[in-house]
Design an enzyme around this catalytic site. Structure first.
Site, short mmCIF file in Angstrom:
data_model
loop_
_atom_site.label_atom_id
_atom_site.label_comp_id
_atom_site.label_asym_id
_atom_site.label_seq_id
_atom_site.Cartn_x
_atom_site.Cartn_y
_atom_site.Cartn_z
N TYR A 55 -2.75 0.92 -3.84
CA TYR A 55 -2.22 -0.38 -3.42
C TYR A 55 -3.34 -1.27 -2.87
O TYR A 55 -3.52 -2.41 -3.28
CB TYR A 55 -1.14 -0.16 -2.36
N SER B 54 -2.34 -8.94 1.07
CA SER B 54 -1.90 -7.92 2.03
C SER B 54 -2.93 -7.80 3.14
O SER B 54 -4.13 -8.01 2.91
CB SER B 54 -1.77 -6.58 1.31
#
Ligand code: ZN
Length: 657
Positions: A554, A541
């Site tokens: 996350y 990410s």
């Protein structure tokens, strides 16, 4: 054998060719008659050519078509007059025959006519049907086969001894038909090959086929050679995936390229592999030349691939009268393996080939078992089998074949493959020829694709036991693992640390981090056994290099995963496994981004939806497919010498740059 003729369906046929399509499909539906492109049918009609002259035309099944799904365009129209003249020649080589067939079609775009075209032309009936019916070849391939065929059919069939398909067979059939046919004749049995039926209507030819094959089945029943004892061998639950992967590596090394190994057969293959006479019954040869083309050589018993390969090289040298393949180019790997623990394993250059081998051998096992009950299975001499395996026409097809795709014979596992980036990764890998195991907690994964090179498994990746079972299932389906795409993950609603609950944190860690550790650990021995070296791609990410507020769990999980990948690159490099990461950002064509969410986020930043989607340096929208294509390429030769790379796929992000 069931007669599938249906008056209503037949009534909808508008002409003779429609009827030809209809009954061809009826034959094709029954796998005990024809398998995978096997068998062929034809129709003789008189029709005007462009000059208005009437011509006799043979419509014969084109190669590459399957009887089960054939259409009008799958029949090749060839001029009868020329075919009948050809049939009178003393000799015609395979390449000459192919040339004559192709150059005497009346539609240039039709598929190449079947190699049995001349044979069809010589039979004086409007409709001719040809199958490799299991029951008939069981009898022709058994002890006293010829006597038995005479006993069953009397004068109603013409009997033809074995000759390899092609011109010589057509000539012999024409000769035998001229000598032996009577007004009673309804068919022709070709020893060690199959059966023809014929008639002046589609229905008569079809129903004669059904009657003839039914007689063979009844004969087997009467002789106590039909019912086969239900298998008692049960495949064990034991974990065998590493052994399967190591066997596949040995096979791939012998073949010279990665091979798919399908070891998912049920108890029938296992019971057959455990027969006390397996070393005799399995080592004689196939039931019909049609099967040799696909299953090729004799089955391997057990797992000594090197021993098998060296025996095969010796067999090749003995039987190749003129070497069509240089010995150094020879692929001596088996296509069927009978193992007392794995049962029946099918091997192929790709998953489709392996699935075909598995299905054909499934029928072969019945044929051998029944012929053995009938007094003994008698296959063709080794030289005849060799000649079919290295048949000019088949070799020519191989030579003409396109370059194999990038990941031919390789296996990829994609997690979170039911939608979004995961599904796109599965698509990109399938498009490059890999067999794909897709895992997802969403059970729709099981129905995502119905194709032999895809296996969807519903699995909660945080459940170690379930994951172990899923891996076992996937590896048995395709033989191992070459590429692992770690994509599954969740993105919880934004929460600042002050409000972040421990349960949320743990859940995110369990899915986005812990499950990937377990996957990497369990896949390591499999990746180590990958013929071309294992590859792992982590879908990371942008939050790894550039975290944002409100996504602590996350971002932390993805950052820890990133560090895990770096350690793996160090630990696994010596095993030839490379691991690279992608850091996508703002990929909106995924399940979590509904139109409403997108609209509200865009509004939040005071942007239009388009501005929001392309809010990056390059002003481009990043789609799932962009990420997937890069992930697939990271598994390919472009990244062959790269490990531990982290590549952004975000259109350029100022904070990352
Ligand atoms: Zn045939």
């Amino acid at each position: 054998m069931r007669n599938l003729w249906n008056d209503d369906e037949a009534g909808r046929c508008l002409d003779d060719l429609d009827l030809r399509v209809y009954t061809s499909r009826l034959l094709g539906q029954d796998k005990s008659l024809v398998l995978h492109g096997g068998g062929n049918t034809s129709l003789k009609v008189r029709e005007p050519n462009i000059l208005g002259e009437e011509e006799d035309i043979l419509y014969v099944k084109g190669s590459g078509w399957d009887l089960e799904t054939i259409e009008r365009g799958g029949f090749s129209p060839v001029r009868m007059e020329h075919l009948l003249k050809l049939a009178k020649l003393e000799a015609l080589s395979d390449p000459q025959m192919v040339n004559e067939l192709l150059s005497h079609m009346t539609r240039a775009t039709a598929p190449p006519p079947s190699v049995e075209t001349i044979l069809h032309a010589t039979l004086p009936y409007k409709y001719v049907d040809h199958t490799h019916a299991d029951a008939v070849v069981t009898i022709t391939n058994s002890d006293r086969g010829e006597d038995r065929i005479r006993e069953i059919y009397g004068d109603t069939v013409v009997l033809v001894p074995y000759v390899m398909p092609g011109f010589d067979l057509a000539r012999l059939c024409a000769l035998k038909f001229a000598e032996e046919s009577t007004s009673e004749t309804v068919g022709m049995v070709l020893m060690n090959h199959g059966i023809f039926s014929f008639g002046d209507t589609a229905r008569v030819a079809y129903e004669r086929m059904i009657e003839l094959v039914t007689k063979a089945e009844q004969y087997l029943v009467e002789q106590g050679a039909w019912a086969l004892s239900a298998s008692t061998a049960l495949p064990s639950d034991a974990s065998r995936r590493v052994e399967v992967a190591e066997l596949r590596r040995a096979l791939s090394s012998a073949a010279g390229y990665p091979m798919i190994l399908s070891a998912r057969s049920g108890g029938k293959g296992l019971a057959f592999a455990c027969r006390s006479d397996i070393s005799i019954v399995s080592q004689q040869g196939p039931a019909t030349p049609d099967h040799v083309i696909r299953t090729k050589r004799l089955p391997m018993l057990g797992r000594d691939v090197e021993g098998y390969a060296s025996d095969y090289r010796a067999y090749f040298e003995t039987h190749s009268r003129q070497a069509k393949v240089p010995l150094t180019m020879l692929d001596p790997a088996p296509r069927v393996i009978l193992d007392m623990e794995f049962g029946l394993c099918a091997v192929g250059r790709n998953a489709r080939d392996a699935a075909i081998v598995a299905e054909i051998y499934d029928h072969t096992m019945d044929i051998i078992s029944r012929a053995t009950l009938l007094g003994g299975f008698r296959a063709l001499p080794a030289q005849d089998i060799f000649d079919v395996e290295y048949w000019d026409l088949e070799q020519a097809k191989l030579r003409k074949g396109d370059k194999p795709p990038l990941f031919a014979g390789e296996v990829a596992l994609v997690t979170g493959a039911a939608s979004g980036i995961g599904k796109a990764c599965a698509d990109s890998l399938l498009a490059r020829g890999a067999a794909v195991i897709g895992m997802d907690i969403d059970s729709r994964i099981e129905q995502l694709y119905r194709r032999p090179d895809f296996l969807g498994i519903a699995c909660d990746l945080t459940d170690e036991e379930a994951l172990g079972k899923a891996l076992e299932q996937g590896v048995r389906a395709f033989g191992g693992l070459d590429m692992l795409i770690l994509n599954a993950g969740i993105f919880p609603a934004g929460q600042r640390i002050g409000e972040l609950e421990t349960a949320t944190w743990r859940k995110v860690m369990a899915i986005n981090l812990d499950a990937n550790l377990v996957l990497m650990r369990e896949c390591y021995p499999l990746l180590k056994a990958a013929p071309h070296g294992g590859r792992v791609v982590i879908i990371g990410s942008k939050n790894v290099p550039a975290p944002g507020p409100g996504a602590a769990a996350y971002s932390s999980a993805k950052a820890a995963l990133n560090q895990l990948a770096r350690v793996a690159a160090l630990e696994w490099g010596g095993d030839g496994i490379r691991i690279n990461s992608l850091h996508p950002n703002a990929v909106f064509d995924t399940a979590i981004w509904s139109d409403e969410v997108l609209a509200s986020r865009a509004k939040h930043y005071g942007l239009s939806i388009d501005e929001y989607k392309t809010n990056n340096v390059l002003k481009v929208e990043v789609k799932s497919r962009d990420v997937a294509e890069l992930a697939a390429e990271m598994c390919g030769p472009l990244f062959a010498k790269t490990t531990a790379a982290q590549v952004p796929v975000d259109g350029g992000n100022e904070r990352v740059i």
